[in-house]
Write a protein that holds these residues in place. Structure first.
Motif, PDB file in Angstrom:
ATOM      1  N   LYS A 208      86.608  -0.098  58.759  1.00 26.79           N
ATOM      2  CA  LYS A 208      87.604   0.661  59.510  1.00 26.79           C
ATOM      3  C   LYS A 208      86.942   1.500  60.595  1.00 26.79           C
ATOM      4  CE  LYS A 208      91.677   1.051  56.693  1.00 26.79           C
ATOM      5  NZ  LYS A 208      92.600   1.822  55.915  1.00 26.79           N
ATOM      6  N   VAL A 209      85.806   2.081  60.254  1.00 28.20           N
ATOM      7  CA  VAL A 209      85.118   2.900  61.236  1.00 28.20           C
ATOM      8  C   VAL A 209      84.680   2.056  62.422  1.00 28.20           C
ATOM      9  CG1 VAL A 209      83.058   4.279  61.653  1.00 28.20           C
ATOM     10  CG2 VAL A 209      84.341   4.590  59.563  1.00 28.20           C
ATOM     11  N   GLU A 210      84.120   0.903  62.108  1.00 36.75           N
ATOM     12  CA  GLU A 210      83.721  -0.014  63.175  1.00 36.75           C
ATOM     13  C   GLU A 210      84.882  -0.286  64.099  1.00 36.75           C
ATOM     14  OE1 GLU A 210      81.190  -1.848  64.379  1.00 36.75           O
ATOM     15  OE2 GLU A 210      79.713  -0.871  63.092  1.00 36.75           O
ATOM     16  N   ALA A 211      86.021  -0.573  63.488  1.00 40.87           N
ATOM     17  CA  ALA A 211      87.214  -0.904  64.275  1.00 40.87           C
ATOM     18  C   ALA A 211      87.589   0.251  65.176  1.00 40.87           C
ATOM     19  CB  ALA A 211      88.356  -1.252  63.341  1.00 40.87           C
ATOM     20  N   ARG A 212      87.574   1.438  64.606  1.00 42.21           N
ATOM     21  CA  ARG A 212      87.944   2.627  65.373  1.00 42.21           C
ATOM     22  C   ARG A 212      87.024   2.827  66.563  1.00 42.21           C
ATOM     23  NH1 ARG A 212      92.636   4.302  66.027  1.00 42.21           N
ATOM     24  NH2 ARG A 212      93.657   5.354  64.278  1.00 42.21           N
ATOM     25  N   ILE A 213      85.736   2.641  66.303  1.00 43.63           N
ATOM     26  CA  ILE A 213      84.765   2.848  67.378  1.00 43.63           C
ATOM     27  C   ILE A 213      85.064   1.886  68.521  1.00 43.63           C
ATOM     28  CG2 ILE A 213      82.357   2.606  68.019  1.00 43.63           C
ATOM     29  CD1 ILE A 213      81.584   3.705  65.358  1.00 43.63           C
ATOM     30  N   ASN A 214      85.292   0.640  68.150  1.00 47.61           N
ATOM     31  CA  ASN A 214      85.572  -0.350  69.200  1.00 47.61           C
ATOM     32  C   ASN A 214      86.806   0.011  69.982  1.00 47.61           C
ATOM     33  OD1 ASN A 214      83.345  -1.851  68.557  1.00 47.61           O
ATOM     34  ND2 ASN A 214      84.429  -3.154  67.110  1.00 47.61           N
ATOM     35  N   GLU A 215      87.828   0.432  69.242  1.00 45.24           N
ATOM     36  CA  GLU A 215      89.090   0.781  69.886  1.00 45.24           C
ATOM     37  C   GLU A 215      88.895   1.919  70.881  1.00 45.24           C
ATOM     38  OE1 GLU A 215      92.213   1.718  67.084  1.00 45.24           O
ATOM     39  OE2 GLU A 215      93.061   3.082  68.599  1.00 45.24           O
ATOM     40  N   GLU A 216      88.230   2.952  70.446  1.00 45.13           N
ATOM     41  CA  GLU A 216      88.060   4.118  71.307  1.00 45.13           C
ATOM     42  C   GLU A 216      87.215   3.777  72.528  1.00 45.13           C
ATOM     43  OE1 GLU A 216      89.459   7.151  71.076  1.00 45.13           O
ATOM     44  OE2 GLU A 216      90.612   6.311  69.406  1.00 45.13           O
TER      45      GLU A 216
ATOM     46  N   GLU B 148      86.965   0.917  73.948  1.00 42.12           N
ATOM     47  CA  GLU B 148      87.765   0.084  74.840  1.00 42.12           C
ATOM     48  C   GLU B 148      88.780   0.922  75.592  1.00 42.12           C
ATOM     49  OE1 GLU B 148      91.287  -2.902  75.166  1.00 42.12           O
ATOM     50  OE2 GLU B 148      91.160  -0.979  74.128  1.00 42.12           O
ATOM     51  N   ARG B 149      89.386   1.858  74.885  1.00 42.84           N
ATOM     52  CA  ARG B 149      90.363   2.729  75.534  1.00 42.84           C
ATOM     53  C   ARG B 149      89.709   3.506  76.672  1.00 42.84           C
ATOM     54  NH1 ARG B 149      91.927   5.689  71.510  1.00 42.84           N
ATOM     55  NH2 ARG B 149      93.745   4.376  71.194  1.00 42.84           N
ATOM     56  N   ALA B 150      88.607   4.102  76.367  1.00 46.07           N
ATOM     57  CA  ALA B 150      87.949   4.936  77.370  1.00 46.07           C
ATOM     58  C   ALA B 150      87.544   4.082  78.559  1.00 46.07           C
ATOM     59  CB  ALA B 150      86.729   5.622  76.763  1.00 46.07           C
ATOM     60  N   ALA B 151      87.046   2.904  78.280  1.00 43.53           N
ATOM     61  CA  ALA B 151      86.610   2.052  79.379  1.00 43.53           C
ATOM     62  C   ALA B 151      87.788   1.622  80.223  1.00 43.53           C
ATOM     63  CB  ALA B 151      85.903   0.834  78.816  1.00 43.53           C
TER      64      ALA B 151
ATOM     65  N   LYS C 243      85.280   5.985  82.877  1.00 45.90           N
ATOM     66  CA  LYS C 243      84.195   5.307  82.156  1.00 45.90           C
ATOM     67  C   LYS C 243      83.161   6.264  81.584  1.00 45.90           C
ATOM     68  CE  LYS C 243      84.224   0.572  83.728  1.00 45.90           C
ATOM     69  NZ  LYS C 243      85.613   0.611  84.101  1.00 45.90           N
ATOM     70  N   SER C 244      83.002   7.374  82.239  1.00 44.66           N
ATOM     71  CA  SER C 244      81.991   8.301  81.752  1.00 44.66           C
ATOM     72  C   SER C 244      82.392   8.945  80.434  1.00 44.66           C
ATOM     73  CB  SER C 244      81.742   9.389  82.789  1.00 44.66           C
ATOM     74  OG  SER C 244      82.970  10.051  83.068  1.00 44.66           O
ATOM     75  N   THR C 245      83.619   8.692  80.014  1.00 39.69           N
ATOM     76  CA  THR C 245      84.064   9.280  78.758  1.00 39.69           C
ATOM     77  C   THR C 245      83.717   8.392  77.574  1.00 39.69           C
ATOM     78  OG1 THR C 245      85.891  10.245  79.974  1.00 39.69           O
ATOM     79  CG2 THR C 245      86.071  10.286  77.615  1.00 39.69           C
ATOM     80  N   VAL C 246      83.299   7.183  77.858  1.00 42.85           N
ATOM     81  CA  VAL C 246      83.047   6.241  76.765  1.00 42.85           C
ATOM     82  C   VAL C 246      82.049   6.812  75.761  1.00 42.85           C
ATOM     83  CG1 VAL C 246      82.057   4.012  76.186  1.00 42.85           C
ATOM     84  CG2 VAL C 246      83.576   4.218  78.131  1.00 42.85           C
ATOM     85  N   ASN C 247      80.907   7.204  76.289  1.00 47.11           N
ATOM     86  CA  ASN C 247      79.883   7.700  75.359  1.00 47.11           C
ATOM     87  C   ASN C 247      80.270   8.959  74.605  1.00 47.11           C
ATOM     88  OD1 ASN C 247      78.238   5.574  75.746  1.00 47.11           O
ATOM     89  ND2 ASN C 247      76.994   6.549  77.327  1.00 47.11           N
ATOM     90  N   PRO C 248      80.841   9.957  75.314  1.00 48.67           N
ATOM     91  CA  PRO C 248      81.222  11.150  74.571  1.00 48.67           C
ATOM     92  C   PRO C 248      82.220  10.858  73.454  1.00 48.67           C
ATOM     93  CG  PRO C 248      81.234  11.635  76.904  1.00 48.67           C
ATOM     94  CD  PRO C 248      80.957  10.182  76.776  1.00 48.67           C
ATOM     95  N   ILE C 249      83.193   9.994  73.727  1.00 47.14           N
ATOM     96  CA  ILE C 249      84.190   9.781  72.690  1.00 47.14           C
ATOM     97  C   ILE C 249      83.598   9.017  71.515  1.00 47.14           C
ATOM     98  CG2 ILE C 249      85.149   7.709  73.768  1.00 47.14           C
ATOM     99  CD1 ILE C 249      87.017  10.241  71.587  1.00 47.14           C
ATOM    100  N   ILE C 250      82.715   8.077  71.829  1.00 46.73           N
ATOM    101  CA  ILE C 250      82.062   7.380  70.727  1.00 46.73           C
ATOM    102  C   ILE C 250      81.249   8.370  69.910  1.00 46.73           C
ATOM    103  CG2 ILE C 250      80.302   5.684  70.147  1.00 46.73           C
ATOM    104  CD1 ILE C 250      81.287   3.948  72.294  1.00 46.73           C
ATOM    105  N   GLY C 251      80.611   9.288  70.632  1.00 45.24           N
ATOM    106  CA  GLY C 251      79.842  10.307  69.935  1.00 45.24           C
ATOM    107  C   GLY C 251      80.706  11.089  68.969  1.00 45.24           C
ATOM    108  N   VAL C 252      81.924  11.425  69.436  1.00 41.70           N
ATOM    109  CA  VAL C 252      82.830  12.190  68.578  1.00 41.70           C
ATOM    110  C   VAL C 252      83.203  11.383  67.342  1.00 41.70           C
ATOM    111  CG1 VAL C 252      85.174  13.077  68.389  1.00 41.70           C
ATOM    112  CG2 VAL C 252      83.781  13.658  70.359  1.00 41.70           C
ATOM    113  N   VAL C 253      83.547  10.139  67.577  1.00 39.55           N
ATOM    114  CA  VAL C 253      83.932   9.292  66.440  1.00 39.55           C
ATOM    115  C   VAL C 253      82.788   9.196  65.446  1.00 39.55           C
ATOM    116  CG1 VAL C 253      84.659   7.005  65.712  1.00 39.55           C
ATOM    117  CG2 VAL C 253      85.457   7.912  67.871  1.00 39.55           C
TER     118      VAL C 253
END
Lengths: 763, 243
Positions: A234-242, A244-247, A252-262
């Motif tokens: 589930k975590v993997e799925a969430r990471i991918n989703e987030e 993809e959303r950010a991208a 695009k610069s939000t991709v890394n921060p949001i992944i970091g949060v997750v």
């Protein structure tokens, strides 16, 4: 202001008319009004009827006549008015109705009109703006939009809320207008004007905060409901989703921060929980061979700092527990049988190698952890070196069941891996020598090649010093063969026949073979003894200056035996006795000791234990063992009988030949009673010898180092010595210190007078 | 200087010793008595020293043995176990405890200018005072090892060691009684030279509470064991005291 320099020349080609220096104020105002209207038309999207050239020229004129400031200020006014009065109002009105669309539309319109406005005011941009270091037209427009529209209280908050809500909805699974969000985010980025602060403040920061909250709750829910492997997926799925959303529609610069949060919320904070989850965590996965689940977990934890650390610790403690169980002497685990002992360890290594490769991607850290764990528990049991050698012995002996040559090779390679983990390699060497000697002398090796193969493996691991003696043993065997050839020729030439004894002598070089404290005594019967004397003379004639000592504990003999069957009672003929009771001949293979014992019975029918002992002079322990195998073994092995018929052997018990002896085989091999591995007293003795050797090796190392360096401080010396010897064993600092003291006493070393902690080498 | 040959009963023995260099030494001018060479104020006479030496030897030997030694100690009024005897031996550089050879005797006593019992008695204080000088003391201490050990062995047996250590360190080293006890219960049968010398170092550098004892200090193992033993005991004492 350029003036024609010449006078009177009426050249009409180029006439530079001097511009009026000052402009009529009314004129200026009228220009401005013109421009102002134009701008407003543009803002109303009515730019169709405007002449670009005219407007440009007018702006140009104003700036040229030093009215740039008026123009600039005027521009600002117009734009501000428009944005405040028209745009902002309409946006506010749409707060609850199409807000985002309205805002986006306003933004787009603004951008379009500002571009046009900038174009017509380009001269001002180039000249006035540059000279006065103010913001250019476009940026000015941006700033006004930002300050007057975007950051207007209600709008700002509402925008933020809207965007966050939309993301939240999508997270929950609803469909949202991604384009609108994307537009809004881009607007924020642009409004930052060379920085992303507006985007960050207005959107990204609250977004990350909200996300963190969201995932915090989600993680708890997930953990509560699911097993580790499900959670991970589930975590993997969430990471991918987030991601993809950010991208897709955030910046695009939000991709890394949001992944970091997750990662932080879903992984970091719960690392231990995931790893240690009962019935589904790492240990459960290891126990149940869930290779794939482990791989998923590995991949997931690799994302965060300390993730792999947590996982490897768990793996390590499980492995240590398992290993420890295998090596610790206990009721249920078979630690007495060396073959099983080693096989269990090999199996364990195989299991974990499989995990290492399949689940942990040959990760270096995990590899190191597994190695250090094996080293840890392998050395917990002091018998490991002996058992390892016995295991190898088993695989190199004839009759190793069910394994092809390649399989044996494979097993031996794996055994070498375990060997590397041994800390007491010198103990292993001693046992290996012993076992090899037995194999060679009792002719039990499956093949010379496989023996040599094994030795070269050891050589690669430990260097020549380790294996030179072993190779010496082989050489002795070859040389003995040659010597025997020569001896045979010699006898033939002499014309003797050694009284019918077919003698085979193997000459062993003392330094190579495992030594006994002293050669055991044994009185050899006359015939073999004389034969041996002939050989001895022959040999010593060839190699003067050498000494030959017979080793009765190692030899073997084939005896021709005649069993006379049962004695018939006078007159009684038993018709039931169908078996022939005539004399039966057999060849019996026995050890040297047994030969000595049995040949006594050529002279006498009955002998007591005491008598046998006196006649043969064999040591008590060995004698009892020999008699046990001759008299108390299986019926097909019972050459002698004992009275009384009990298991114990007392000095007064009487032995005699078992004339009833029968066997299907003509050639009977008498098995000696031999224990696998050493008995405890023998083990102690070996340990003593090892300790003695170690003393010498430590001293040799100390002398070697001191001779080279002349002076050395105590701690440095201890470290160096440990370093030099660690491929064989680990000496403790205390033992090294004792050896240093010994060397001081014998005046190889001395303490320096100035500093007692520094030693010098005494030449 | 008028030369007066004194005819004395001891003349024969003096003549007998005349093989050695007859340094002209004039004894006391004050008295003409034959016993005048016993006066503490007279100058040192080798001849006299040698004569005196032979009071303690058997027949024609050149060595004073244990019996002679006993008599000598009696004469000067010092017990044989007294540390002053050790200092004296050191002065003489005597090789073997219980024995003085003539060269040793002569060399040592010439240094302190003694050729009679009284003169020696006068020097006893001085000899004792040597012990207070750390450098000299160290020299005496080290000398004591070779002096007291059995010559065919490299090391000193434990009982002799205990006796010597008591003599040398008993009073000045706070931890000595503990060390003595430690040796009693340990399995050590001999002390070698390195251990011997380091004991002195230890007593001089390590504080009684062992606070500055360094495990990496390259102390001989016997001292490491002593420290462990002592620490265990101190621990027990603390525990007992707390009960």
């Amino acid at each position: 202001m350029s003036l024609k320099s010449g006078i009177g020349k009426k050249d009409t080609k180029m006439r530079i008319r001097a511009f009026p220096v000052t402009m009529d104020e009314r004129y200026v105002n009228s220009i401005w009004e013109l421009l102002k209207n134009a701008i407003q038309e543009i803002q109303k999207k009515n730019n169709g009827g405007l002449s670009f050239e005219e407007l440009y020229r007018n702006a140009y004129t104003m700036v040229l006549h030093k009215h740039g400031e008026m123009l600039y200020k005027g521009l600002r006014h117009v734009v501000t008015d428009h944005l405040v009065i028209k745009v902002r109002t309409s946006v506010i009105m749409s707060l609850n109705n199409n807000f985002l669309q309205t805002l986006n539309q306003a933004w787009n319109d603004h951008q379009t009109s500002m571009v046009m406005i900038r174009d017509i005011l380009m001269y001002m941009d180039r000249v006035y703006v540059q000279q006065n270091n103010v913001d250019n037209v476009y940026n000015l427009g941006l700033m006004i939009f930002r300050d007057q529209v975007l950051h207007h209280g209600q709008i700002k908050d509402h925008l933020q809320q809207t965007l966050l809500d939309m993301v939240m909805c999508e997270r929950k699974g609803e469909v949202v207008d991604r384009g609108a969000v994307k537009n809004a985010c881009q607007m924020l980025m642009v409004l930052g004007i060379d920085s992303r602060t507006v985007y960050e403040e207005d959107f990204e920061r609250p977004f990350l905060h909200q996300s963190a909250e969201f995932f915090r709750l989600e993680s708890q829910k997930f953990l509560g409901e699911n097993s580790a492997s499900v959670y991970i997926k589930k975590v993997e799925a969430r990471i991918n989703e987030e991601a993809e959303r950010a991208a897709h529609y955030l910046d695009k610069s939000t991709v890394n921060p949001i992944i970091g949060v997750v990662e932080k919320e879903l992984i970091c904070k719960h690392m231990k929980t995931i790893v240690e989850m009962e019935n589904s965590g790492v240990i459960h996965m290891l126990k149940n061979h869930k290779t794939e689940d482990l791989a998923c977990m590995y991949k997931l934890l690799k994302r965060v700092d300390g993730g792999l650390e947590a996982m490897s610790q768990c793996v390590s403690s499980y492995l240590r527990e398992q290993g420890k169980a295998l090596v610790t002497e206990s009721e249920d685990v078979d630690t007495k049988n060396p073959i099983n002992y080693v096989q269990n360890l090999l199996d364990l290594k195989d299991r974990f190698d499989h995990f290492l490769h399949e689940s942990f991607g040959d990760d270096m850290k995990f590899k190191q952890v597994i190695s250090s764990d094996f080293e840890y528990f392998l050395n917990l049991n002091l018998k490991s070196p002996e058992y390892l050698s016995l295991f190898i012995d088993d695989k190199l002996k004839k009759g190793v069941k069910g394994l092809t040559e390649q399989e044996v090779e494979l097993v031996l390679d794996k055994t070498m891996v375990l060997f590397r983990f041994l800390q007491e390699k010198d103990v292993f060497e001693r046992y290996y020598k012993q076992h090899l000697a037995k194999r060679l002398l009792l002719n039990k090796s499956v093949s010379d090649d496989s023996e040599k193969n094994m030795i070269s493996k050891l050589k690669t691991e430990c260097g020549c010093q380790f294996t030179s003696k072993l190779e010496g043993m082989f050489k002795d065997m070859t040389v003995s063969n040659t010597t025997m050839e020569e001896f045979k020729n010699h006898i033939q030439a002499m014309g003797s026949n050694l009284s019918g004894v077919d003698l085979y002598v193997r000459v062993l070089t003392t330094g190579f073979w495992p030594t006994q404290a002293s050669s055991p005594k044994c009185t050899i019967p006359t015939t073999p003894r004389q034969a041996f004397e002939i050989f001895k003379r022959f040999y010593l004639a060839k190699h003067s200056g050498r000494q030959l000592t017979l080793q009765p504990q190692l030899g073997s003999a084939d005896l021709n035996a005649t069993f006379f069957g049962s004695k018939k009672e006078d007159g009684a003929t038993s018709t039931l006795n169908k078996t022939s009771s005539g004399p039966r001949k057999h060849i019996i293979q026995v050890s040297t000791y047994q030969m000595c014992i049995l040949m006594l019975f050529n002279q006498r029918d009955k002998l007591s234990y005491e008598e046998i002992q006196t006649e043969t002079d064999i040591g008590e322990k060995d004698l009892i063992r020999m008699l046990q195998s001759l008299a108390l073994g299986k019926l097909t092995q019972r050459i002698l009988v004992k009275e009384p018929k009990c298991k114990e052997i007392e000095p007064t018990h009487i032995f005699s030949v078992n004339d009833q002896f029968t066997s299907k085989l003509h050639r009977v091999k008498i098995q000696a009673v031999v224990a696998k591995g050493e008995s405890d007293p023998e083990r102690k003795e070996t340990r003593c010898k090892v300790d003695e050797d170690r003393k010498h090796e430590i001293e040799a190392a100390i002398v070697r180092i001191m001779k080279a360096r002349k002076r050395m401080q105590h701690n440095v010396l201890v470290t160096e010595v440990t370093q030099q010897l660690k491929s064989r064993f680990l000496p403790s600092p205390v033992i090294i210190k004792k050896r240093i003291e010994g060397l001081i006493e014998r005046e190889y070393l001395a303490r320096t007078p100035e500093d007692r902690k520094v030693y010098t080498y005494v030449a | 200087m008028p030369r007066r040959r004194r005819v004395s009963a001891n003349d024969d023995s003096t003549r007998a010793c005349s093989k050695r260099a007859r340094t002209t030494v004039v004894s006391s001018r004050k008295s003409s008595k034959l016993a005048s060479h016993h006066s503490p104020l007279s100058a040192f006479s080798s001849k006299q020293c040698i004569t005196w030496f032979h009071e303690y030897t058997n027949a024609d030997e050149d060595v004073i043995g244990p019996e002679g030694m006993e008599k000598f100690c009696e004469d000067i009024g010092v017990e044989p176990e007294n540390i002053v005897m050790l200092v004296l031996a050191w002065k003489l550089d005597a090789k073997q405890m219980g024995f003085f050879t003539l060269p040793e005797w002569l060399k040592g006593f010439s240094e302190i200018l003694c050729d009679s019992v009284e003169k020696v008695q006068g020097k006893l204080e001085y000899l004792r005072s040597i012990l207070n000088d750390p450098v000299q003391f160290k020299s005496i201490y080290r000398y004591a090892f070779d002096f007291a050990r059995d010559k065919d062995q490299r090391s000193m047996d434990i009982d002799t060691a205990k006796a010597m250590l008591t003599l040398l360190l008993g009073r000045q080293w706070v931890l000595y009684s503990c060390f003595h006890q430690f040796l009693e219960q340990s399995k050590y049968r001999v002390i070698n030279k390195d251990q011997w010398c380091n004991i002195l170092e230890f007593s001089r550098t390590i504080l009684p509470d062992l606070s500055n004892y360094d495990v990496d200090g390259a102390w001989p193992v016997i001292l490491d064991e002593f420290v462990d033993w002592l620490k265990t005991r101190q621990q027990l004492h603390i525990e007992v005291a707390q009960m």
